[in-house]
Design a protein around this motif. Sequence first.
Motif, short mmCIF file in Angstrom:
data_model
loop_
_atom_site.label_atom_id
_atom_site.label_comp_id
_atom_site.label_asym_id
_atom_site.label_seq_id
_atom_site.Cartn_x
_atom_site.Cartn_y
_atom_site.Cartn_z
N PHE A 141 0.68 8.88 -6.65
CA PHE A 141 0.99 10.32 -6.64
C PHE A 141 1.79 10.70 -7.88
CE2 PHE A 141 3.43 14.06 -5.32
CZ PHE A 141 2.40 14.87 -4.87
N SER A 142 2.74 9.83 -8.27
CA SER A 142 3.51 10.10 -9.49
C SER A 142 2.61 10.07 -10.72
CB SER A 142 4.63 9.07 -9.63
OG SER A 142 5.31 9.23 -10.85
N ALA A 143 1.66 9.11 -10.76
CA ALA A 143 0.75 9.04 -11.91
C ALA A 143 -0.17 10.25 -11.96
CB ALA A 143 -0.06 7.75 -11.82
N TRP A 144 -0.57 10.75 -10.81
CA TRP A 144 -1.45 11.92 -10.76
C TRP A 144 -0.73 13.16 -11.28
CZ3 TRP A 144 -3.36 14.54 -5.64
CH2 TRP A 144 -4.27 15.57 -5.97
N THR A 145 0.53 13.35 -10.84
CA THR A 145 1.27 14.54 -11.28
C THR A 145 1.57 14.50 -12.77
OG1 THR A 145 3.32 13.44 -10.63
CG2 THR A 145 2.30 14.93 -9.02
N LEU A 151 0.83 -1.21 0.00
CA LEU A 151 0.00 0.00 0.00
C LEU A 151 0.86 1.26 0.00
CD1 LEU A 151 -2.83 -1.04 2.49
CD2 LEU A 151 -3.07 -0.62 0.03
N ARG A 152 1.96 1.22 0.72
CA ARG A 152 2.84 2.39 0.76
C ARG A 152 3.45 2.65 -0.61
NH1 ARG A 152 8.12 3.92 1.60
NH2 ARG A 152 8.43 5.69 2.99
N LEU A 189 -6.13 9.03 -3.56
CA LEU A 189 -4.90 9.22 -2.78
C LEU A 189 -5.19 9.21 -1.29
CD1 LEU A 189 -1.87 9.77 -2.83
CD2 LEU A 189 -2.39 12.22 -2.92
N VAL A 190 -6.24 9.90 -0.86
CA VAL A 190 -6.60 9.91 0.56
C VAL A 190 -6.98 8.51 1.03
CG1 VAL A 190 -8.27 10.77 2.24
CG2 VAL A 190 -7.29 12.33 0.56
N GLY A 191 -7.71 7.76 0.20
CA GLY A 191 -8.06 6.39 0.57
C GLY A 191 -6.85 5.51 0.72
N LEU A 192 -5.86 5.66 -0.16
CA LEU A 192 -4.63 4.88 -0.04
C LEU A 192 -3.86 5.24 1.22
CD1 LEU A 192 -3.37 4.88 -3.74
CD2 LEU A 192 -4.26 2.92 -2.45
N VAL A 193 -3.81 6.52 1.55
CA VAL A 193 -3.10 6.95 2.76
C VAL A 193 -3.78 6.39 4.01
CG1 VAL A 193 -2.48 8.95 4.17
CG2 VAL A 193 -2.15 9.02 1.69
N VAL A 194 -5.10 6.46 4.07
CA VAL A 194 -5.83 5.93 5.22
C VAL A 194 -5.64 4.42 5.33
CG1 VAL A 194 -8.12 5.58 6.22
CG2 VAL A 194 -7.51 7.80 5.23
#
Length: 355
Positions: free
Chosen positions: A35-39, A27-28, A56-61
Motif C-alpha cells: 500500500f505504501s509503494a502504491w501511494t 503477508l500482513r 492489494l485485494v489478493g494480498l488482503v484475501v
Amino acid sequence: VYKDYVKGGGVGMFILTVLLVLCAQGLRSTTDWWFSAWTSRRFAADLTPTEHLYVLVGLVVATTVMAIVRTIFFGRFVIKASSALHNNMFNAVIASPSHFFDSVPQGRIMNRFSKDVDSCDDQLPRISFDFVQLVLIVAGSLALLIYALPWFAIAVAIAVFAFGYLLYRYIPSARYVKRIEGASRSPVMQIYQHSISGISTLRAYHRLEEFQHRFYEANDRTSSAILHGDSFQRWVGVRMDFIAVIWVAVIALLVIGIGESIGASVAGLALSQSIQLTGILQYSVRMAAETESLMTAAERLQEYSCLPVEKNPGNIGRGVPVGAECIANIPSAFDDDNVDQEEMKGGESHEPATM
C-alpha cells in the motif's frame, strides 16, 4: 515445562503452526508495504492503478485465509497439549499409592483438576495466541520502521533493550505471585468441602463461626495474591506507556525534520507504525506476563504427572490365591484349566459345588 507442553501437542504440529503464524504475519506486513509503494507510485511504470488494486485485494484475501488457517492449527495444537497434560496427570493420580491420598488434602487434588485444568484449557490458549500475534505485529512494525528509516535501527535497539529490562524485572515477580495464587486456592476448596460434608457436626458442636473465620482467612490470602498481580501489571504498564510516548515523539520530530528527503509515503508509514506500537506494547507485555504466569498451571499439572506409581497395581492373575485350600475333585474358579475350558465353551460356568 515448555518442552513437555510442546511434546503433548506434537512437535510436527508445533513446527507447522509456527510456520503458518510466520506466513500470516509476513503477508500482513507485505500488504502494508504494498500500500505504501502504491501511494508513492514506486511501480508506476510497470503496473496500472487497477493492477495495483488487484494485487492489494489478493494480498488482503491471502492474509485473511492464512489467519483463519493459522488460528485453526493453533487451536488444535493447544487443545491436544492440554489434553495430554490432563490425561498424564489423571493416569498418574489413579496409579498412585494409597498413602498419597491419605497425606495430600483433597482440596489440593481438586484444585489441580479444576482451576489448573481450566487455565490450560481456556485461558492459556487465548492468552498465548494473543501474545504470539502481538509479538509478530510488533516485530513487523519494527521491520517496516527500519525499512522506512534504516538509521532508526539504533533507536529500535535501545527501545528493545529498555523493554527487555522491564520484562526481566517484571516476569519473575509475576510468575512467583501466580504460583502463590494457585497454591492459596487449595485451602479455600478444602475448607469448603469439609464444611459441606460435615455441616451437621459443625452445627452440633457450634463450630460454624470458626470455620467461617478459616474460610475468610484463606480467601483473603488468595485475594491478596490476585491484587499483587494486578499491581505489578499496572507498575509495568505505566513505564511501558512512558517509553512508548517518548519513542513516538522522537519519531515524529525526526520525520518532520527530514520529511522532504524520505518522501511523504515513507514518513506516513513510519508514523502509522510507531503510533500503532503505542497501543499494543503495553498489552503485549501484559500478555507475555500472563502467558508465563499461566504456564505455572501446566507446571502444576506436569508435577502430578510424575507421581510415584503403586508397585503392585492390584491385577488379579489366574491360579489359586495364596493361603487358599483346594478340595479334591471339585472344580475351582481359580483353576487355569477350568477357566480355559469355560472360555472355550463360550463363557459357560459350572454349577457351584454343594457340601
